[in-house]
Design an enzyme around this catalytic site. Structure first.
Site, mmCIF file in Angstrom:
data_model
loop_
_atom_site.group_PDB
_atom_site.id
_atom_site.type_symbol
_atom_site.label_atom_id
_atom_site.label_comp_id
_atom_site.label_asym_id
_atom_site.label_seq_id
_atom_site.Cartn_x
_atom_site.Cartn_y
_atom_site.Cartn_z
ATOM 1 N N LYS A 71 -11.017 11.894 -32.946
ATOM 2 C CA LYS A 71 -9.948 11.332 -32.116
ATOM 3 C C LYS A 71 -8.733 11.084 -32.980
ATOM 4 O O LYS A 71 -8.847 10.540 -34.072
ATOM 5 C CB LYS A 71 -10.428 9.986 -31.529
ATOM 6 C CG LYS A 71 -9.408 9.334 -30.620
ATOM 7 C CD LYS A 71 -9.588 9.787 -29.206
ATOM 8 C CE LYS A 71 -8.475 9.374 -28.295
ATOM 9 N NZ LYS A 71 -7.282 10.221 -28.393
ATOM 10 N N LYS A 95 -10.239 3.352 -38.670
ATOM 11 C CA LYS A 95 -9.654 2.560 -37.589
ATOM 12 C C LYS A 95 -10.613 2.491 -36.396
ATOM 13 O O LYS A 95 -10.858 1.422 -35.836
ATOM 14 C CB LYS A 95 -8.312 3.164 -37.156
ATOM 15 C CG LYS A 95 -7.548 2.290 -36.186
ATOM 16 C CD LYS A 95 -6.234 2.926 -35.759
ATOM 17 C CE LYS A 95 -5.222 2.962 -36.871
ATOM 18 N NZ LYS A 95 -3.866 3.318 -36.378
ATOM 19 N N LYS A 107 -6.686 14.269 -36.743
ATOM 20 C CA LYS A 107 -5.222 14.190 -36.715
ATOM 21 C C LYS A 107 -4.676 15.604 -36.704
ATOM 22 O O LYS A 107 -5.253 16.502 -37.321
ATOM 23 C CB LYS A 107 -4.695 13.460 -37.960
ATOM 24 C CG LYS A 107 -3.361 12.785 -37.742
ATOM 25 C CD LYS A 107 -3.519 11.501 -36.930
ATOM 26 C CE LYS A 107 -2.201 10.842 -36.659
ATOM 27 N NZ LYS A 107 -2.346 9.512 -36.083
#
Length: 421
Positions: A71, A95, A107
Site C-alpha cells: 500500500k 507506518k 510507493k
C-alpha cells in the site's frame, strides 16, 4: 528532493537496525526488511497534445507484504528516483505496521512535471503508467493512492484504466478516489485528524491542557490548515503559520478559518491582517507549546534543534527532522511524535476506503472518524508505553512497535530460519 534521498534510505535502514537491536531480533529480519521485495521500472509512451510521442519513466517499489498487500502513494515529480521510491515504500511498511493495518509498504512515482502538462496529457500519462504496472497491482496485491502532485481525479483515471483492463469495476485497486467512485467520507481530513488525535493524547500524557496551548504550524496546505482548525476547536491558540510564500505571526492568536479564506483568495498566509511577517526558521524556534512541521523533509536540523522551544513536535510531514536534530531534541526532553505515527491517519482512512470498496458497504462520516479515533489512540498508547518501558524516544518506540508486528508475521509465515519458528 532527490539529492537527499539516498540519505532517506540510509535513515530508514539505520532506524530499522537500531530497533532490531533493541528488540534483540535475529539478523535475517533486518536482511529481509532492508531490501524491497520488488522494484519495477517502466517506460511508456504518451501522446502529447501536439501529436508528438514522449516516453516517461515510472517506478513502483513493493517493500514487504508480510502483514498484507502493498500500500502506498504514487507521486508525479521531476525528481522522482528509484532510491526515493524504495525509501518511501520502506517507511510505508513501518507506518502501516505501527498503526496495525493489514498492509505492507509500497510507493510509486513517475518522473515528470505535472504542472507543464495539459489535463488531456495528464490523463494519458496516468493511464499509461497504470497499463505499465497493471501486472503488479490489484485489490489484493498492491493498492496505490495519491501522493505529491496527484489527486482524486488522477486516481479515478487510474482506477478506470485498471477496470478496463480487467473487464469489471475494480474500485478497490486504488484509494483516495472521488466520493462518487468509491471514495471514503472523511478521507480529506484524515491525515490532519490523525495528527490532532496524537497531539491530544501526547498533551494528556504530559499534563499539558490543549486549552490555551500555543501552536506554530509550518505548512498550511491540507494537513496544516485542518489540524489548525481542530486544535483551535479545542481552545488552543494558533500563534504562527508559514507557507511556501510567506508567514503570519500574532502572539494573541490567529483565526485559522479566516486564515484559510485569506490564503484561498491571495495564495499565501503572508500579509494576513493583524499579523507580523515570519519566516520558517523563526517559526521553528518560536516560544510555543506545540510545533507542527507540515511541509517538507529535513526542516528541523542540528542547527535549529538547540533553539526549539516547543514541548511537543508532531510530524505531519514525512521526515521533517534530521537524525542530528533528533538527538538534540531527545536530550532537551522535547517529545517528538514521529511521522510514521503522527501522519498515519491518511493511510488508515485509505484502508477504510478499501474495506468499503471490497464489501460494497459504505460508512457515514461519523463512523469513519470514530474508527480512525480508535486506531490512532491505540497506536499512540502502544508507542508511548514502549517509549516508557524501553527508555527510548518516541521515534524508536514507533519503529519497535512496528518491527515487533512484522517479525511476528514473518516468523509465523515461515520466512525466517527454522530455529526462529
Amino acid at each position: 528532493m532527490s539529492h537527499s534521498e539516498p540519505n532517506c534510505l540510509d535513515m530508514a535502514r539505520g532506524q530499522l537496525l537500531k530497533a532490531a537491536e533493541k528488540l534483540a531480533l535475529p539478523q535475517e529480519v533486518c536482511e529481509i526488511l532492508s531490501q524491497p521485495m520488488r522494484v519495477v521500472r517502466v517506460s511508456f509512451p504518451v501522446e502529447m497534445d501536439d501529436g508528438r510521442i514522449r516516453v516517461f519513466i515510472g517506478y513502483r517499489s513493493q517493500h514487504n507484504n508480510a502483514l498484507g498487500p502493498f500500500k502506498g502513494g504514487i507521486r508525479f515529480h521531476p525528481q522522482v528516483t528509484m532510491e526515493e521510491v524504495i525509501a518511501l515504500s520502506m517507511w510505508m511498511t513501518f507506518k502501516c505496521a505501527v498503526v496495525g493495518l493489514p498492509y505492507g509498504g509500497g510507493k510509486g512515482g513517475v518522473v515528470c512535471d505535472p504542472r507543464e502538462l495539459s489535463p488531456g496529457e495528464l490523463e494519458r500519462l496516468s493511464r499509461g503508467y497504470i497499463r505499465a504496472i497493471a501486472p503488479f497491482i490489484g485489490p489484493h496485491k498492491d493498492i496505490p493512492a495519491p501522493d505529491v502532485y496527484t489527486n482524486p481525479q488522477i486516481m479515478a483515471w487510474m482506477m478506470d484504466e485498471f477496470s478496463r483492463l480487467k473487464g469489471y469495476n475494480a474500485f478497490g485497486v486504488i484509494t483516495g478516489k472521488p466520493l462518487s467512485l468509491g471514495g471514503s467520507l472523511g478521507r480529506k481530513e484524515a491525515t490532519a485528524r490523525g495528527c490532532f488525535i496524537t497531539i491530544r493524547e501526547m498533551a494528556k500524557a504530559l499534563g499539558l491542557p490543549l486549552k490555551g496551548a500555543r501552536v506554530a504550524i509550518q505548512g498550511f496546505g491540507n494537513a496544516g490548515s485542518i489540524v489548525a482548525k481542530l486544535l483551535a476547536g479545542e481552545g488552543a491558540s494558533v500563534i504562527a503559520v508559514v507557507d511556501s510564500k510567506g508567514g503570519a505571526y500574532n502572539p494573541e492568536g490567529l483565526d485559522p478559518w479566516k486564515l484559510a479564506e485569506y490564503k484561498a483568495s491571495t495564495g499565501t498566509v503572508g500579509g494576513f491582517p493583524h499579523s507580523k511577517a515570519i519566516d520558517s526558521q523563526q517559526l521553528l524556534t518560536l516560544d510555543c507549546d506545540i510545533l507542527i512541521p507540515a511541509a517538507l523533509e529535513n526542516q528541523i536540523t542540528g542547527v535549529i534543534a538547540p533553539e526549539v522551544k516547543a514541548r511537543i513536535i508532531a510530524e505531519a510531514a514525512n521526515g521533517p527532522t534530521t537524525l542530528e536534530a533528533d538527538r538534540v531534541l531527545q536530550q532537551k526532553g522535547v517529545k517528538v511524535i514521529p511521522d510514521i505515527l503522527a501522519n498515519a491517519g491518511g493511510v488508515t482512512v485509505s484502508y477504510f476506503e478499501w474495506v468499503q470498496n471490497n464489501t460494497g458497504h459504505y460508512w457515514p462520516e461519523e463512523e469513519v472518524n470514530c474508527r480512525l479515533e480508535q486506531v490512532m489512540v491505540r497506536a499512540f498508547r502502544e508507542t508511548y508505553e514502549m517509549h516508557l518501558e524501553q527508555g527510548v524516544d518516541m521515534r524508536m518506540a514507533a519503529y519497535m512497535v512496528a518491527l515487533r508486528r512484522l517479525y511476528e508475521a514473518m516468523r509465523l509465515r515461515g520466512w525466517l530460519g527454522t530455529e526462529e519458528r
